[in-house]
Design a protein around this motif. Structure first.
Motif, short mmCIF file in Angstrom:
data_model
loop_
_atom_site.label_atom_id
_atom_site.label_comp_id
_atom_site.label_asym_id
_atom_site.label_seq_id
_atom_site.Cartn_x
_atom_site.Cartn_y
_atom_site.Cartn_z
N ARG A 1 -4.53 -4.24 -9.33
CA ARG A 1 -5.17 -3.93 -8.04
C ARG A 1 -5.06 -2.42 -7.77
N GLN A 2 -6.11 -1.88 -7.20
CA GLN A 2 -6.10 -0.48 -6.78
C GLN A 2 -6.68 -0.41 -5.38
N TYR A 3 -6.03 0.38 -4.52
CA TYR A 3 -6.44 0.47 -3.12
C TYR A 3 -6.93 1.88 -2.81
N CYS B 1 5.30 0.47 0.92
CA CYS B 1 4.84 1.74 1.50
C CYS B 1 4.32 2.63 0.38
N LEU B 2 3.02 2.91 0.40
CA LEU B 2 2.39 3.70 -0.65
C LEU B 2 1.82 4.99 -0.07
N ARG B 3 1.98 6.07 -0.83
CA ARG B 3 1.45 7.35 -0.41
C ARG B 3 -0.03 7.44 -0.77
N ALA B 4 -0.82 7.95 0.17
CA ALA B 4 -2.24 8.13 -0.07
C ALA B 4 -2.49 9.55 -0.60
N GLY C 1 -7.89 9.73 -1.77
CA GLY C 1 -8.06 8.47 -1.07
C GLY C 1 -7.43 7.29 -1.77
N LEU C 2 -6.88 7.47 -2.97
CA LEU C 2 -6.27 6.37 -3.71
C LEU C 2 -4.80 6.24 -3.33
N LEU C 3 -4.40 5.04 -2.97
CA LEU C 3 -3.00 4.79 -2.65
C LEU C 3 -2.18 4.73 -3.93
N GLY C 4 -1.08 5.46 -3.92
CA GLY C 4 -0.27 5.57 -5.11
C GLY C 4 -0.63 6.77 -5.96
N SER C 5 -1.73 7.45 -5.62
CA SER C 5 -2.15 8.63 -6.37
C SER C 5 -1.27 9.82 -6.02
#
Length: 444
Positions: A18-20, A104-107, A111-115
């Protein structure tokens, strides 16, 4: 989402299934209910396990798991966890990190979360600071020779600036003025409390400590020009400032080293100081010296009897009527044959000898054969107020560069009959269409 399809004996697909991506990176406008607060309010007046008492709920940010919906009972000293927050909820009020599936993921700036992608100093995602320049200087603005405390200019920060930092280590006070010449921090001889101020579309953090350390910091980008000032209490040991600026905005920086903005060597003794002093009521320069007073001091320096010079200055017949060029043909002629064409705000007027000097703020340049900066002097070789320029009004000025025989003067000169018209949106449109006529006249 992606599904891993593999044949026997092949390795499992690498990476996350999954990618957000964040749909909206900008903050919500003021007045909107925060997303976490809205989720807590959904449980208002509803019973919880072990209690039938209806409660009002607000977010609680002291719990260990940032992605749980922890809500504090209003008027009570306990909080309750209503499970996970919805995906996309900020992890904390001041963070841009978001909760996804309880994590908790950094944006990243993409715009990609975890990037791990980050914006460079120019605001370009994954950039290399190539579209902007770093400005870093120390202002050693001189303490007023009169010994009178007051405001003095430090630097002009053009719109679009990022990562602004101004520091001072003295008993003087930093002050900040917006593009409308109004103080927003430490103005009008009143010192504001340290804190965060909304200025020019960004947040300016004003800090001041007991050991005379003072600073302005802002992430930007600014949406309008800012003017950094200093309120003198003692001599200036040096005010450091730095910011990043788009390359196309670099020419808007005000510089005290402008070759066109020089002290007048024949300045009348006892006249006001060269630099404008900012009073609590306004930021305009000091009052003009009267023609009668100038007539008493200047003639001896110029080899003219005092009475004769006063007569020359005060006789109305010597000035005559002020004629300003009008019409399309005159506009084109002066535009194509002038060294400077710019829009300026008249800050102050001052008579020096047999000339008039205007301190102006350059708002926009249309055509300049020589560099100009944010603040300049414009000279008129008479004291008849021709052309008539009113303080605090804006004009389109078409002037020439004047260098004298000895090369001791280098300045912007408005001659009698030069083009000087009040600036209007209509005048602006006509000027932007005038440059092509200069090109046509060269090819004919």
């Amino acid at each position: 989402m992606r599904r891993c399809i593999r044949f026997p004996e092949e390795e499992i697909c690498k990476g996350n299934p999954r990618q957000y991506r964040v749909c909206e990176l900008d903050e919500c406008p003021p007045g909107f209910v925060p997303f976490r607060a809205m989720q807590c309010s959904l449980y208002n007046r509803k019973p919880i396990a072990g209690s039938q008492t209806p409660y009002q709920w607000v977010p609680f940010h002291g719990a260990p798991n940032l992605c749980d919906l922890n809500c504090l009972a209003v008027g009570h000293n306990f909080y309750y966890t209503f499970g996970r927050v919805l995906d996309g909820t900020p992890c904390s009020p001041e963070s841009r990190d978001l909760c996804i599936s309880g994590r908790c993921l950094r944006a990243g700036c993409d715009g990609l979360l975890g990037s791990k992608a980050q914006a460079d100093a120019c605001g370009i995602c994954d950039g290399r600071n190539e579209s902007c320049v770093f400005v870093q200087q120390v202002s050693r603005a001189a303490f007023p020779t009169s010994g009178v405390f007051g405001y003095k200019n430090v630097t002009h920060i053009p719109a679009g600036a990022r990562h602004i930092k101004v520091t001072d280590r003295s008993r003087n006070y930093l002050a900040l003025m917006n593009s409308k010449q109004r103080y927003v921090i430490n103005g009008d001889w009143a010192i504001d409390l340290p804190g965060v101020y909304e200025v020019a579309g960004t947040k300016v953090r004003y800090a001041r400590t007991a050991d005379v350390h003072e600073s302005f910091e802002a992430d930007g980008p600014t949406q309008e020009d800012l003017l950094v000032m200093v309120l003198f209490q003692e001599h200036n040991p040096g005010i450091e400032y730095q910011f990043w600026l788009p390359r196309e905005r670099l020419h808007h920086i005000q510089s005290d080293a402008s070759p066109l903005r020089q002290p007048q060597t024949r300045e009348v003794e006892g006249s006001p100081s060269r630099e404008p002093q900012h009073s609590p009521q306004a930021t305009a320069a000091p009052h003009s010296q009267s023609i009668r007073d100038i007539g008493k001091k200047t003639p001896q320096q110029e080899g003219i009897p005092a009475t004769a010079a006063a007569q020359v200055l005060t006789q109305p017949g010597r000035c005559g009527k002020c004629d300003s060029p009008r019409g399309k043909s005159q506009r084109i002629y002066h535009y194509c044959n002038s060294d400077f064409v710019f829009r300026a705000r008249i800050l102050s007027k001052r008579y020096i000898g047999l000339e008039t000097r205007y301190d102006v703020q350059v708002r926009h340049t249309y055509r300049n054969r020589f560099p100009v900066v944010h603040r300049e002097y414009v000279w008129v070789s008479n004291t008849c107020d021709c052309p008539q320029l009113v303080e605090q009004h804006e004009y389109v000025l078409m002037a020439r560069r004047h260098v004298n025989y000895e090369h001791t003067l280098n300045r912007i000169l408005l001659q009698r009959g030069s083009y000087a018209r009040p600036w209007t949106p209509r005048e602006d449109l006509q000027l932007r269409d005038t440059a092509k006529h200069c090109l046509q006249s060269r090819t004919l």
